[in-house]
Design a protein around this motif. Structure first.
Motif, PDB file in Angstrom:
ATOM      1  N   ASP A   8     -24.517 -16.866  10.341  1.00  0.00           N
ATOM      2  CA  ASP A   8     -23.499 -17.914  10.204  1.00  0.00           C
ATOM      3  C   ASP A   8     -22.143 -17.415  10.685  1.00  0.00           C
ATOM      4  O   ASP A   8     -21.396 -18.160  11.349  1.00  0.00           O
ATOM      5  N   TYR A   9     -21.818 -16.172  10.341  1.00  0.00           N
ATOM      6  CA  TYR A   9     -20.530 -15.626  10.769  1.00  0.00           C
ATOM      7  C   TYR A   9     -20.444 -15.561  12.284  1.00  0.00           C
ATOM      8  O   TYR A   9     -19.469 -16.039  12.889  1.00  0.00           O
ATOM      9  N   MET A  10     -21.454 -14.970  12.923  1.00  0.00           N
ATOM     10  CA  MET A  10     -21.415 -14.819  14.382  1.00  0.00           C
ATOM     11  C   MET A  10     -21.414 -16.178  15.070  1.00  0.00           C
ATOM     12  O   MET A  10     -20.730 -16.359  16.085  1.00  0.00           O
ATOM     13  N   GLN A  11     -22.155 -17.122  14.526  1.00  0.00           N
ATOM     14  CA  GLN A  11     -22.174 -18.442  15.146  1.00  0.00           C
ATOM     15  C   GLN A  11     -20.805 -19.102  15.058  1.00  0.00           C
ATOM     16  O   GLN A  11     -20.370 -19.787  15.997  1.00  0.00           O
ATOM     17  N   SER A  12     -20.103 -18.875  13.962  1.00  0.00           N
ATOM     18  CA  SER A  12     -18.759 -19.444  13.834  1.00  0.00           C
ATOM     19  C   SER A  12     -17.795 -18.813  14.834  1.00  0.00           C
ATOM     20  O   SER A  12     -16.911 -19.487  15.382  1.00  0.00           O
ATOM     21  N   VAL A  13     -17.949 -17.499  15.080  1.00  0.00           N
ATOM     22  CA  VAL A  13     -17.111 -16.822  16.070  1.00  0.00           C
ATOM     23  C   VAL A  13     -17.387 -17.383  17.460  1.00  0.00           C
ATOM     24  O   VAL A  13     -16.459 -17.658  18.238  1.00  0.00           O
ATOM     25  N   ILE A  14     -18.656 -17.570  17.775  1.00  0.00           N
ATOM     26  CA  ILE A  14     -19.034 -18.120  19.084  1.00  0.00           C
ATOM     27  C   ILE A  14     -18.528 -19.554  19.229  1.00  0.00           C
ATOM     28  O   ILE A  14     -18.010 -19.941  20.285  1.00  0.00           O
TER      29      ILE A  14
ATOM     30  N   ALA B 161     -15.286 -10.492  24.475  1.00  0.00           N
ATOM     31  CA  ALA B 161     -15.181  -9.233  23.735  1.00  0.00           C
ATOM     32  C   ALA B 161     -13.862  -9.166  22.973  1.00  0.00           C
ATOM     33  O   ALA B 161     -13.816  -8.739  21.813  1.00  0.00           O
ATOM     34  N   ARG B 162     -12.795  -9.594  23.612  1.00  0.00           N
ATOM     35  CA  ARG B 162     -11.486  -9.612  22.946  1.00  0.00           C
ATOM     36  C   ARG B 162     -11.491 -10.609  21.787  1.00  0.00           C
ATOM     37  O   ARG B 162     -10.909 -10.340  20.726  1.00  0.00           O
ATOM     38  N   TRP B 163     -12.144 -11.742  21.964  1.00  0.00           N
ATOM     39  CA  TRP B 163     -12.195 -12.769  20.923  1.00  0.00           C
ATOM     40  C   TRP B 163     -12.957 -12.272  19.695  1.00  0.00           C
ATOM     41  O   TRP B 163     -12.501 -12.402  18.562  1.00  0.00           O
ATOM     42  N   VAL B 164     -14.117 -11.683  19.926  1.00  0.00           N
ATOM     43  CA  VAL B 164     -14.933 -11.185  18.814  1.00  0.00           C
ATOM     44  C   VAL B 164     -14.189 -10.103  18.040  1.00  0.00           C
ATOM     45  O   VAL B 164     -14.282 -10.023  16.813  1.00  0.00           O
ATOM     46  N   THR B 165     -13.424  -9.270  18.754  1.00  0.00           N
ATOM     47  CA  THR B 165     -12.716  -8.151  18.118  1.00  0.00           C
ATOM     48  C   THR B 165     -11.287  -8.496  17.721  1.00  0.00           C
ATOM     49  O   THR B 165     -10.511  -7.609  17.372  1.00  0.00           O
ATOM     50  N   SER B 166     -10.922  -9.767  17.761  1.00  0.00           N
ATOM     51  CA  SER B 166      -9.572 -10.168  17.366  1.00  0.00           C
ATOM     52  C   SER B 166      -9.357  -9.907  15.875  1.00  0.00           C
ATOM     53  O   SER B 166     -10.299  -9.819  15.087  1.00  0.00           O
ATOM     54  N   ALA B 167      -8.099  -9.782  15.491  1.00  0.00           N
ATOM     55  CA  ALA B 167      -7.770  -9.492  14.089  1.00  0.00           C
ATOM     56  C   ALA B 167      -8.331 -10.554  13.153  1.00  0.00           C
ATOM     57  O   ALA B 167      -8.884 -10.242  12.080  1.00  0.00           O
ATOM     58  N   GLU B 168      -8.231 -11.810  13.543  1.00  0.00           N
ATOM     59  CA  GLU B 168      -8.701 -12.900  12.694  1.00  0.00           C
ATOM     60  C   GLU B 168     -10.205 -12.836  12.489  1.00  0.00           C
ATOM     61  O   GLU B 168     -10.704 -12.924  11.356  1.00  0.00           O
ATOM     62  N   ASN B 169     -10.941 -12.667  13.572  1.00  0.00           N
ATOM     63  CA  ASN B 169     -12.396 -12.655  13.452  1.00  0.00           C
ATOM     64  C   ASN B 169     -12.912 -11.391  12.774  1.00  0.00           C
ATOM     65  O   ASN B 169     -13.904 -11.432  12.043  1.00  0.00           O
ATOM     66  N   GLN B 170     -12.242 -10.265  13.000  1.00  0.00           N
ATOM     67  CA  GLN B 170     -12.654  -9.041  12.310  1.00  0.00           C
ATOM     68  C   GLN B 170     -12.374  -9.122  10.822  1.00  0.00           C
ATOM     69  O   GLN B 170     -13.152  -8.622  10.002  1.00  0.00           O
ATOM     70  N   ALA B 171     -11.254  -9.731  10.450  1.00  0.00           N
ATOM     71  CA  ALA B 171     -10.933  -9.875   9.030  1.00  0.00           C
ATOM     72  C   ALA B 171     -12.004 -10.705   8.319  1.00  0.00           C
ATOM     73  O   ALA B 171     -12.425 -10.381   7.203  1.00  0.00           O
ATOM     74  N   LYS B 172     -12.461 -11.766   8.956  1.00  0.00           N
ATOM     75  CA  LYS B 172     -13.521 -12.590   8.367  1.00  0.00           C
ATOM     76  C   LYS B 172     -14.799 -11.776   8.182  1.00  0.00           C
ATOM     77  O   LYS B 172     -15.497 -11.909   7.178  1.00  0.00           O
ATOM     78  N   PHE B 173     -15.088 -10.935   9.148  1.00  0.00           N
ATOM     79  CA  PHE B 173     -16.278 -10.091   9.074  1.00  0.00           C
ATOM     80  C   PHE B 173     -16.147  -9.099   7.919  1.00  0.00           C
ATOM     81  O   PHE B 173     -17.088  -8.879   7.146  1.00  0.00           O
ATOM     82  N   ALA B 174     -14.972  -8.515   7.791  1.00  0.00           N
ATOM     83  CA  ALA B 174     -14.749  -7.508   6.749  1.00  0.00           C
ATOM     84  C   ALA B 174     -14.843  -8.097   5.345  1.00  0.00           C
ATOM     85  O   ALA B 174     -15.146  -7.384   4.387  1.00  0.00           O
ATOM     86  N   HIS B 175     -14.599  -9.395   5.207  1.00  0.00           N
ATOM     87  CA  HIS B 175     -14.739 -10.044   3.901  1.00  0.00           C
ATOM     88  C   HIS B 175     -16.209 -10.176   3.506  1.00  0.00           C
ATOM     89  O   HIS B 175     -16.511 -10.382   2.327  1.00  0.00           O
ATOM     90  N   LEU B 176     -17.096 -10.063   4.488  1.00  0.00           N
ATOM     91  CA  LEU B 176     -18.524 -10.241   4.227  1.00  0.00           C
ATOM     92  C   LEU B 176     -19.261  -8.931   3.997  1.00  0.00           C
ATOM     93  O   LEU B 176     -20.339  -8.916   3.408  1.00  0.00           O
TER      94      LEU B 176
ATOM     95  N   ILE C 137     -16.757  -3.072   6.014  1.00  0.00           N
ATOM     96  CA  ILE C 137     -16.232  -2.467   7.237  1.00  0.00           C
ATOM     97  C   ILE C 137     -14.741  -2.792   7.331  1.00  0.00           C
ATOM     98  O   ILE C 137     -14.205  -3.583   6.551  1.00  0.00           O
ATOM     99  N   PHE C 138     -14.088  -2.168   8.304  1.00  0.00           N
ATOM    100  CA  PHE C 138     -12.665  -2.404   8.513  1.00  0.00           C
ATOM    101  C   PHE C 138     -12.414  -2.839   9.946  1.00  0.00           C
ATOM    102  O   PHE C 138     -13.117  -2.412  10.868  1.00  0.00           O
ATOM    103  N   PRO C 139     -11.399  -3.674  10.166  1.00  0.00           N
ATOM    104  CA  PRO C 139     -11.065  -4.101  11.521  1.00  0.00           C
ATOM    105  C   PRO C 139     -10.360  -3.006  12.306  1.00  0.00           C
ATOM    106  O   PRO C 139      -9.757  -2.095  11.727  1.00  0.00           O
ATOM    107  N   SER C 140     -10.414  -3.124  13.626  1.00  0.00           N
ATOM    108  CA  SER C 140      -9.851  -2.097  14.504  1.00  0.00           C
ATOM    109  C   SER C 140      -8.518  -2.499  15.110  1.00  0.00           C
ATOM    110  O   SER C 140      -7.984  -1.773  15.949  1.00  0.00           O
ATOM    111  N   THR C 141      -7.962  -3.626  14.707  1.00  0.00           N
ATOM    112  CA  THR C 141      -6.712  -4.092  15.298  1.00  0.00           C
ATOM    113  C   THR C 141      -5.507  -3.628  14.486  1.00  0.00           C
ATOM    114  O   THR C 141      -5.536  -3.587  13.257  1.00  0.00           O
ATOM    115  N   LYS C 142      -4.429  -3.297  15.203  1.00  0.00           N
ATOM    116  CA  LYS C 142      -3.207  -2.892  14.533  1.00  0.00           C
ATOM    117  C   LYS C 142      -2.616  -4.021  13.690  1.00  0.00           C
ATOM    118  O   LYS C 142      -1.983  -3.774  12.654  1.00  0.00           O
TER     119      LYS C 142
END
Length: 428
Positions: free
Chosen positions: A59-65, A328-343, A346-351
């Motif tokens: 569900d998470y990945m589909q929402s990112v896509i 690749a930039r979209w998937v690794t964006s701060a917003e999308n990584q933060a959503k992933f980290a809530h699940l 892991i931690f996001p890689s964006t400053k």
């Protein structure tokens, strides 16, 4: 001890496996490929391959896509997810056939041999903002010795934290509010611990590895990545300290054997006062040993924290490089990584994530404190063990370190042998 993604299924691959297959390189020049990625229109079909994210994170990945398709109307995304087992073989066969997806999930040790075969796009050329927007350690993870370029977007990260059993420390004459911050302090406290204990528990319960040598100021590998260089006086001095501690009985007798349970298991069992683990370690202990979890206190990893990285790379022969880089930039964006980290843990890689209170502020629990310690550590975390080190090299290094600590070889002899054998393996 190498801990990568307890929350996700991972598998191991040796660099030798990939580099030994004669992967061909395409003829598209770096500048041409990067220019196409940087200036082309984001449209058409683009494929994305992840590693062991279905079904838990479907569900998470589909929402990112879906978000990407909304941002770029008309773009079609073909999401492929490979099982955890056999992923290295799958990537190898795709690369050998020239059929890597447009965006592919590659940790640095998987990306290295493909970059050497000129199969991956230099992301830094295609995306000049890369170094400005992602944490330095994550970007550096995709910069390889002896090569120019950056061959992946850092995606999600993790690191290690020191964990201490406060009850055991107090019982054995130590103050949980005055935790050791160096090896010398650790050994000194282990000596106090031993004097107070009945011999059934230990403070120290693991032997050193390459990461410890790096933190002792040892240059483990040459700048060109063609030889190991860790047989130095500083490295020998570190092993000498561990040998003296082992001889003094500050570590378990079986710590050097292949049957050793490991310091995490001893810690969970309440027979070791210290271990290292990821940010979610206390949460996992609460399941395995709920009476221990409330007694755990955390502190930053000693020296430079280790960095564990997953990333997204783009093949140089991608038929849609502009859409691939944008995805690749979209998937690794701060917003999308933060959503992933809530699940998951892991931690996001964006400053930009540095100011997110979910990571930077504790909820007041010891688990929340540990998460903040881990996240704060990412600003200076680095990959300590070179990605060139494969399983065979790792075995040699462990064996020789064990010989040095047991006294069956001098530290210099063990290090010389380890370097010689690892260099032989490196040359293939």
């Amino acid at each position: 001890m190498r801990r990568i993604w307890a929350a996700l299924t991972m598998a191991a691959v040796t660099t030798a496996t990939l580099t030994g297959c004669g992967l061909g390189s395409d003829t598209k020049s770096d500048d041409t490929a990067a220019s196409a990625a940087a200036t082309g229109d984001v449209k058409g079909k683009v494929s994305l391959q992840t590693w062991a994210l279905k079904p838990k994170f479907t569900d998470y990945m589909q929402s990112v896509i879906d978000g990407f398709k909304q941002k770029y109307p008309g773009v079609e995304v073909d999401w492929l997810d490979q099982p955890g087992d056999g992923y290295s073989d799958k990537v190898l066969s795709q690369a050998a056939a020239g059929g890597l997806p447009d965006v592919v999930n590659l940790p640095p040790d998987f990306a290295l041999p493909l970059a050497r075969q000129n199969q991956l796009l230099d992301i830094a050329k295609a995306d000049p903002k890369l170094a400005d927007e992602y944490v330095a350690g994550g970007v550096d993870a995709y910069r390889f010795r002896g090569m120019d370029g950056t061959y992946g977007y850092p995606w999600y990260l993790n690191t290690d934290v020191n964990y201490w059993n406060s009850e055991l420390l107090t019982k054995n004459g130590l103050d949980p509010r005055a935790l050791p911050g160096t090896l010398d302090e650790l050994i000194a406290q282990a000596r106090v611990f031993k004097e107070k204990s009945d011999g059934s528990t230990y403070l120290m319960s693991r032997k050193p590895g390459l990461g410890d040598l790096v933190n002792a100021g040892v240059k483990v590998m040459s700048d060109d990545g063609k030889s190991f260089t860790f047989n130095t006086p500083e490295a020998a001095a570190l092993l000498d300290k561990y040998r003296a501690a082992f001889k003094e009985g500050l570590l378990p007798k079986d710590v050097l054997t292949d049957t050793y349970a490991g310091n995490s298991k001893l810690f969970n069992a309440g027979t070791a006062g210290w271990t290292t683990g990821g940010a979610n370690f206390i949460t996992s202990v609460a399941t395995d040993n709920p009476t221990l979890a409330p007694k755990i206190v955390s502190s930053p990893a000693t020296g430079t924290p280790p960095l564990y990285v997953q990333g997204l790379s783009v093949p140089r022969n991608s038929k849609n490089p502009a859409a691939a880089v944008a995805l690749a930039r979209w998937v690794t964006s701060a917003e999308n990584q933060a959503k992933f980290a809530h699940l998951t843990s892991i931690f996001p890689s964006t400053k930009a994530s540095a100011g997110d209170p979910f990571f930077s502020k504790s909820d007041g629990t010891n688990a929340g404190d540990a998460k903040v310690v881990a996240f704060t550590s990412l600003a200076k975390a680095k990959i300590l063990q070179p990605v060139e080190v494969d399983d065979a090299m790792g075995t040699v290094i462990k064996q020789q370190i064990a010989l040095a600590i047991s006294g069956d070889a001098t530290s210099k002899q063990a290090l010389d042998t380890a370097v010689e054998r690892c260099n032989q393996l490196l040359k293939g």
